[in-house]
Design a protein around this motif. Sequence first.
Motif, mmCIF file in Angstrom:
data_model
loop_
_atom_site.group_PDB
_atom_site.id
_atom_site.type_symbol
_atom_site.label_atom_id
_atom_site.label_comp_id
_atom_site.label_asym_id
_atom_site.label_seq_id
_atom_site.Cartn_x
_atom_site.Cartn_y
_atom_site.Cartn_z
ATOM 1 N N UNK A 1 -7.672 5.301 158.276
ATOM 2 C CA UNK A 1 -8.543 5.952 157.295
ATOM 3 C C UNK A 1 -9.975 5.449 157.393
ATOM 4 N N UNK A 2 -10.130 4.138 157.555
ATOM 5 C CA UNK A 2 -11.472 3.562 157.682
ATOM 6 C C UNK A 2 -12.215 4.177 158.863
ATOM 7 N N UNK B 1 -13.098 7.860 158.352
ATOM 8 C CA UNK B 1 -14.196 7.974 157.396
ATOM 9 C C UNK B 1 -15.530 7.627 158.069
ATOM 10 N N UNK C 1 -16.393 10.665 160.527
ATOM 11 C CA UNK C 1 -16.632 12.012 160.006
ATOM 12 C C UNK C 1 -17.446 12.041 158.708
ATOM 13 N N UNK C 2 -17.593 10.899 158.042
ATOM 14 C CA UNK C 2 -18.334 10.884 156.775
ATOM 15 C C UNK C 2 -19.495 9.894 156.846
ATOM 16 N N UNK C 3 -20.042 9.624 155.705
ATOM 17 C CA UNK C 3 -21.199 8.729 155.654
ATOM 18 C C UNK C 3 -20.804 7.257 155.502
ATOM 19 N N UNK C 4 -19.502 7.021 155.303
ATOM 20 C CA UNK C 4 -19.019 5.656 155.069
ATOM 21 C C UNK C 4 -18.955 4.874 156.380
ATOM 22 N N UNK D 1 -18.632 1.486 158.904
ATOM 23 C CA UNK D 1 -18.002 0.175 159.020
ATOM 24 C C UNK D 1 -18.970 -0.866 159.576
ATOM 25 N N UNK E 1 -9.474 20.396 161.058
ATOM 26 C CA UNK E 1 -10.029 20.210 162.407
ATOM 27 C C UNK E 1 -9.747 21.416 163.291
ATOM 28 N N UNK F 1 -14.416 3.218 147.596
ATOM 29 C CA UNK F 1 -13.962 3.976 148.758
ATOM 30 C C UNK F 1 -12.966 3.179 149.582
ATOM 31 N N UNK G 1 -9.150 4.138 150.397
ATOM 32 C CA UNK G 1 -8.657 4.363 151.760
ATOM 33 C C UNK G 1 -7.453 3.489 152.077
ATOM 34 N N UNK H 1 -4.152 5.520 152.965
ATOM 35 C CA UNK H 1 -3.725 5.396 154.357
ATOM 36 C C UNK H 1 -2.303 4.896 154.479
#
Lengths: 191, 191
Positions: free
Chosen positions: A161-162, A165, A168-171, A173, B110, B149, B153, B157
């Motif tokens: 999930x991390x 994210x 595909x998203x703004x989150x 790592x 997707x 968030x 997740x 997950x």
Amino acid sequence: MRSKDYGKVELVYEAGLELISREGIAGLTMKGLAARSGVATGTLYIYFRSKEELFHRMYLYYRNRSLDRFMQGYDPVEPFRIGLKKVFVNYLTHRIEHHSESIFLEQYYRSPYITEEQNALAEAMKHPVYEVIKRGKREMLIKNDIDDEMLFLAMIGFVRELADEHVTKQYKMTPERIEKAFQLAWDMIKM
Amino acid sequence: MRSKDYGKVELVYEAGLELISREGIAGLTMKGLAARSGVATGTLYIYFRSKEELFHRMYLYYRNRSLDRFMQGYDPVEPFRIGLKKVFVNYLTHRIEHHSESIFLEQYYRSPYITEEQNALAEAMKHPVYEVIKRGKREMLIKNDIDDEMLFLAMIGFVRELADEHVTKQYKMTPERIEKAFQLAWDMIKM
DNA sequence: TTGTAAAATGAATTTATGTTCATTTATTTT
DNA sequence: AAAATAAATGAACATAAATTCATTTTACAA
């Protein structure tokens, strides 16, 4: 006489990944694949018997590449927590840097193309990580009353999930977030 | 004059889910869909303008149904841990009992069919769960130094992997395992 | 340098899939 | 019960995708 240029095969694979990650496996056409990889449609049929064989071989290729990355740098001599973190970060990094690979493998898994034996092969990807979990139990560092599979799923699901994210998203790592994420995972499984 | 039988629409959706969960979104053809749902191909075009509209409406239909199930029975009057567990189990049960729904939503996500606005809509599914997380922080029960968030997740997950394993493999979610899984998740996020 | 064999090409062909439409069937209204 | 109207049908049509193949190009060997 002219010889085959097997470098082309990898070019085709890479073009395939790009198209699949944008449009899904449903969106991949031989014409589109040819255009993206810079060869003629006919040429694809010199290297691959059919679209089905192309997917099949592409799957094997990327599955093996993924497999190799997970355990990279893992050294059983180092303390358990260090080793586990390495695997954790390896998988996260892998899924981020090779996201379209992961997307392809998962989409292929649920496509009309998958075969029984490939299904079984996919299971093999888990084995090395299971060994790490068993070690943690032996060293009395992680919960003994939870089965290996559940511990595995908890870690893998989180990382998955991390990474998704992040891509595909703004989150995003950052190193600090990776640190915190591993701390969370550790709190979950530790004795 | 004869009137439309809107019950047919749901029959078509259900047939669609079945085919997609077996063959992937790539494997769904209008002919196959007609055969599986017991109508003629022409009839599909009475209820849906095109294959694209069919997917579009099918997506909205199942997204809303999923959304409704997540918070079912959640009551802010009950203690936080009880409420969180309810959401946890709701999501697990949902993904197990309506697995092909989940597969469809993720594959659609997707596919060449997804639109920008639908992408945004999907985000809305998370909001109610975020509210629960915020409450846990307010009550000083879950880690305050980890952002919402990441906590979200980690839980999602894990559940996702458990459910997928339950449906596609031999690993089954018994009540005891559900109990243990939630305990793991709780150990992870608790203060 | 030249002949040759296989690779590479992309237009032509085949095959599959989405969509339309003339016809039939079912339901409602008068 | 007959007329009217729209649903339902599935074969026919249009379109798009997979695959083939006659032709051209290229790399190697003689």
